[in-house]
Design a protein around this motif. Structure first.
Motif, PDB file in Angstrom:
ATOM      1  N   GLY A   1       0.811  -1.217   0.000  1.00 25.77           N
ATOM      2  CA  GLY A   1       0.000   0.000   0.000  1.00 25.77           C
ATOM      3  C   GLY A   1       0.840   1.260   0.000  1.00 25.77           C
ATOM      4  O   GLY A   1       0.555   2.225  -0.737  1.00 25.77           O
ATOM      5  N   ALA A   2       1.900   1.263   0.801  1.00 24.68           N
ATOM      6  CA  ALA A   2       2.774   2.442   0.856  1.00 24.68           C
ATOM      7  C   ALA A   2       3.501   2.653  -0.465  1.00 24.68           C
ATOM      8  O   ALA A   2       3.641   3.790  -0.941  1.00 24.68           O
ATOM      9  CB  ALA A   2       3.779   2.280   1.996  1.00 24.68           C
ATOM     10  N   ALA A   3       3.962   1.565  -1.075  1.00 27.72           N
ATOM     11  CA  ALA A   3       4.680   1.673  -2.347  1.00 27.72           C
ATOM     12  C   ALA A   3       3.795   2.266  -3.431  1.00 27.72           C
ATOM     13  O   ALA A   3       4.222   3.140  -4.191  1.00 27.72           O
ATOM     14  CB  ALA A   3       5.193   0.301  -2.772  1.00 27.72           C
ATOM     15  N   ALA A   4       2.557   1.807  -3.514  1.00 27.03           N
ATOM     16  CA  ALA A   4       1.648   2.326  -4.535  1.00 27.03           C
ATOM     17  C   ALA A   4       1.349   3.804  -4.313  1.00 27.03           C
ATOM     18  O   ALA A   4       1.370   4.611  -5.254  1.00 27.03           O
ATOM     19  CB  ALA A   4       0.355   1.514  -4.537  1.00 27.03           C
ATOM     20  N   ALA A   5       1.095   4.193  -3.065  1.00 29.12           N
ATOM     21  CA  ALA A   5       0.724   5.578  -2.783  1.00 29.12           C
ATOM     22  C   ALA A   5       1.856   6.553  -3.117  1.00 29.12           C
ATOM     23  O   ALA A   5       1.649   7.548  -3.836  1.00 29.12           O
ATOM     24  CB  ALA A   5       0.320   5.711  -1.311  1.00 29.12           C
ATOM     25  N   PHE A   6       3.057   6.288  -2.604  1.00 30.98           N
ATOM     26  CA  PHE A   6       4.172   7.207  -2.836  1.00 30.98           C
ATOM     27  C   PHE A   6       4.650   7.138  -4.293  1.00 30.98           C
ATOM     28  O   PHE A   6       5.024   8.157  -4.879  1.00 30.98           O
ATOM     29  CB  PHE A   6       5.327   6.877  -1.889  1.00 30.98           C
ATOM     30  CG  PHE A   6       5.095   7.337  -0.487  1.00 30.98           C
ATOM     31  CD1 PHE A   6       5.309   8.652  -0.122  1.00 30.98           C
ATOM     32  CD2 PHE A   6       4.634   6.458   0.478  1.00 30.98           C
ATOM     33  CE1 PHE A   6       5.087   9.088   1.175  1.00 30.98           C
ATOM     34  CE2 PHE A   6       4.406   6.872   1.780  1.00 30.98           C
ATOM     35  CZ  PHE A   6       4.629   8.188   2.134  1.00 30.98           C
ATOM     36  N   GLY A   7       4.650   5.939  -4.868  1.00 31.52           N
ATOM     37  CA  GLY A   7       5.131   5.787  -6.235  1.00 31.52           C
ATOM     38  C   GLY A   7       4.256   6.495  -7.254  1.00 31.52           C
ATOM     39  O   GLY A   7       4.757   7.157  -8.168  1.00 31.52           O
ATOM     40  N   ILE A   8       2.961   6.374  -7.101  1.00 30.61           N
ATOM     41  CA  ILE A   8       2.048   7.032  -8.043  1.00 30.61           C
ATOM     42  C   ILE A   8       2.187   8.549  -7.948  1.00 30.61           C
ATOM     43  O   ILE A   8       2.213   9.253  -8.968  1.00 30.61           O
ATOM     44  CB  ILE A   8       0.598   6.589  -7.772  1.00 30.61           C
ATOM     45  CG1 ILE A   8       0.411   5.125  -8.196  1.00 30.61           C
ATOM     46  CG2 ILE A   8      -0.395   7.483  -8.510  1.00 30.61           C
ATOM     47  CD1 ILE A   8      -0.907   4.521  -7.760  1.00 30.61           C
ATOM     48  N   GLY A   9       2.286   9.063  -6.737  1.00 33.03           N
ATOM     49  CA  GLY A   9       2.466  10.511  -6.574  1.00 33.03           C
ATOM     50  C   GLY A   9       3.716  11.018  -7.258  1.00 33.03           C
ATOM     51  O   GLY A   9       3.702  12.076  -7.914  1.00 33.03           O
ATOM     52  N   ALA A  10       4.817  10.264  -7.147  1.00 32.56           N
ATOM     53  CA  ALA A  10       6.069  10.680  -7.792  1.00 32.56           C
ATOM     54  C   ALA A  10       5.966  10.601  -9.307  1.00 32.56           C
ATOM     55  O   ALA A  10       6.459  11.493 -10.023  1.00 32.56           O
ATOM     56  CB  ALA A  10       7.219   9.808  -7.289  1.00 32.56           C
ATOM     57  N   ALA A  11       5.333   9.553  -9.812  1.00 40.08           N
ATOM     58  CA  ALA A  11       5.237   9.373 -11.260  1.00 40.08           C
ATOM     59  C   ALA A  11       4.509  10.534 -11.932  1.00 40.08           C
ATOM     60  O   ALA A  11       4.836  10.923 -13.062  1.00 40.08           O
ATOM     61  CB  ALA A  11       4.537   8.054 -11.575  1.00 40.08           C
ATOM     62  N   LEU A  12       3.540  11.114 -11.247  1.00 40.10           N
ATOM     63  CA  LEU A  12       2.766  12.214 -11.826  1.00 40.10           C
ATOM     64  C   LEU A  12       3.603  13.468 -12.043  1.00 40.10           C
ATOM     65  O   LEU A  12       3.214  14.348 -12.825  1.00 40.10           O
ATOM     66  CB  LEU A  12       1.576  12.535 -10.912  1.00 40.10           C
ATOM     67  CG  LEU A  12       0.483  11.458 -10.851  1.00 40.10           C
ATOM     68  CD1 LEU A  12      -0.540  11.802  -9.766  1.00 40.10           C
ATOM     69  CD2 LEU A  12      -0.203  11.308 -12.206  1.00 40.10           C
TER      70      LEU A  12
END
Length: 415
Positions: free
Chosen positions: A177-188
């Motif tokens: 869950g943490a990986a998806a949340a932080f990773g998606i924010g960075a990708a944007l």
């Protein structure tokens, strides 16, 4: 003159660097937690150390091999969408690994989730950074991939704490869950081409109406792979990767075998992270001043020396010294390699060229950690595997010296 005026304010290239830092922290930090799970996976799933080690090797093979696809796609369509998909896959892979009932299910969940997820994101994000810089390319690359070092510092102890507090299945769910949340924010936050903001690399502003051909500079993938430099890079990376990922899987079990408590042993991965972060922050800028080709060969030699230290280390202090030294040179290698590729072949197809180059790392990653595990199962000793790893990196240094640092360049120095 107008094409050389600097835009005021924060150069967006540094935002791209920060986003890539976060992506590498999340992706590789998640991958390098695997050593913390080896013992519990062996116990709960009844698997040998070699078969469990193969989980990491499969993931590593996939995330480096997939760059040959994700790199060209990012060159054409941009890095943002690929990184978004990648971070979703990382999150799902970790969460599904926590539901596994057999080692085969761990292969499918962790191996494919982490492998495909990091593979979608890593090369596209690295390629984006190369397009935003020339003069400070080594520094920018080093800062961007220092997320790997910091992830190695933070994530394995966090995973160990989560396993102790919640159990390994719930730990994987939280990490996912943490990986998806932080990773998606960075990708944007990623952006592929400075030209879309009226800029050239290093923040040079282009007045409206001035043609910006920066994105077209550089050679084709087909022309790049025919050069002696690319062949040298490929062979050196393949040899190095056979040994360079062995510590990430086997250092903790090695330490436990030498009567070091698991909660202390996992901190050795954090020590690699400390050294790696220092290598990426400090050595990337140093490479810009000393020459990035020579610096790359020195990193291979340094990795070989550090692995020789590991071969004879038994006590905690010696293992900490190894971890710090290995991390320093490993971090410098990861930091400077994309910059060397861009130096030789330009920015136009840098994602595709890096992606193709990283298939060599994929092969080495598939072979090295799993081979070390099976050697241990057969001999009950890590010494032969560590000796092979160090020797491979020594040969990689020689290959790099002979083939990469040539005076004739495929692409101009300023690309």
């Amino acid at each position: 003159m107008n094409a050389h005026r600097q835009r005021q304010g924060i150069f967006y290239g540094w935002v791209v660097v920060a986003a890539t830092f976060t992506l590498t922290f999340v992706g590789f930090g998640s991958a390098y937690t695997f050593s913390a799970f080896i013992e519990v996976l062996q116990q709960d799933l009844g698997a040998s150390r070699g078969s469990v080690s193969l989980v990491f090797s499969l993931a590593g093979f996939l995330y480096f091999a997939l760059g040959v696809i994700s790199g060209p796609l990012a060159d054409r369509f941009g890095a943002r969408s690929l990184c978004l998909v990648g971070m979703v896959l990382v999150g799902f892979g970790l969460a599904l690994a926590g539901q596994a009932r057999t080692i085969a299910e761990v292969y499918a969940a962790y191996g494919l989730g982490i492998g495909l997820g990091v593979g979608c994101a890593y090369v596209p994000a690295l390629g984006a950074v190369q397009r935003w810089f020339v003069a400070r390319r080594g520094l920018a690359s080093g800062l961007a991939v220092s997320g790997i070092g910091l992830g190695t510092l933070v994530m394995p102890p966090l995973a160990t704490w989560l396993i102790a507090a919640l159990g390994w299945r719930e730990a994987y769910l939280v990490l996912g869950g943490a990986a998806a949340a932080f990773g998606i924010g960075a990708a944007l936050l990623l952006e592929n081409d400075p030209g879309r903001r009226g800029l050239r690399p290093d923040g040079v502003f282009v007045e409206p109406g001035v043609v910006n051909s920066a994105a077209k500079e550089g050679v084709s993938v087909k022309d790049a792979i025919r050069t002696r430099q690319f062949v040298g890079m490929y062979v050196a990376c393949l040899l190095s990767a056979v040994g360079v990922f062995v510590p990430f899987v086997h250092l903790v079990p090695f330490a436990v075998d030498h009567q070091i408590a698991p909660t202390v042993a996992v901190l050795l991965l954090s020590a690699i992270g400390v050294g790696s972060t220092a290598g990426r922050f400090c050595l990337g800028g140093l490479a810009d001043r000393l020459g990035r080709d020579t610096f790359l060969a020195a990193m291979y030699a340094g990795i070989a020396v550090s692995l020789a230290v590991w071969a004879f280390a038994t006590g905690l202090l010696a293992l900490v010294a190894f971890a710090l030294l290995f991390g320093l040179f490993y971090g410098g290698w990861v930091a400077v390699l994309p910059a060397v590729v861009a130096d030789h072949f330009g920015r136009r197809n840098v994602g595709g060229i890096i992606g193709l180059l990283y298939t060599s790392v994929a092969i080495g990653t598939l072979i090295g950690p799993s081979l070390a595990g099976f050697i241990y199962d057969a001999s009950h000793s890590y010494f032969p595997a560590i000796a092979i790893s160090g020797g491979a990196n020594a040969v990689a240094a020689l290959v790099a010296i002979v083939t990469i640092g040539l005076k004739s360049r495929t692409a101009a120095e300023g690309l």
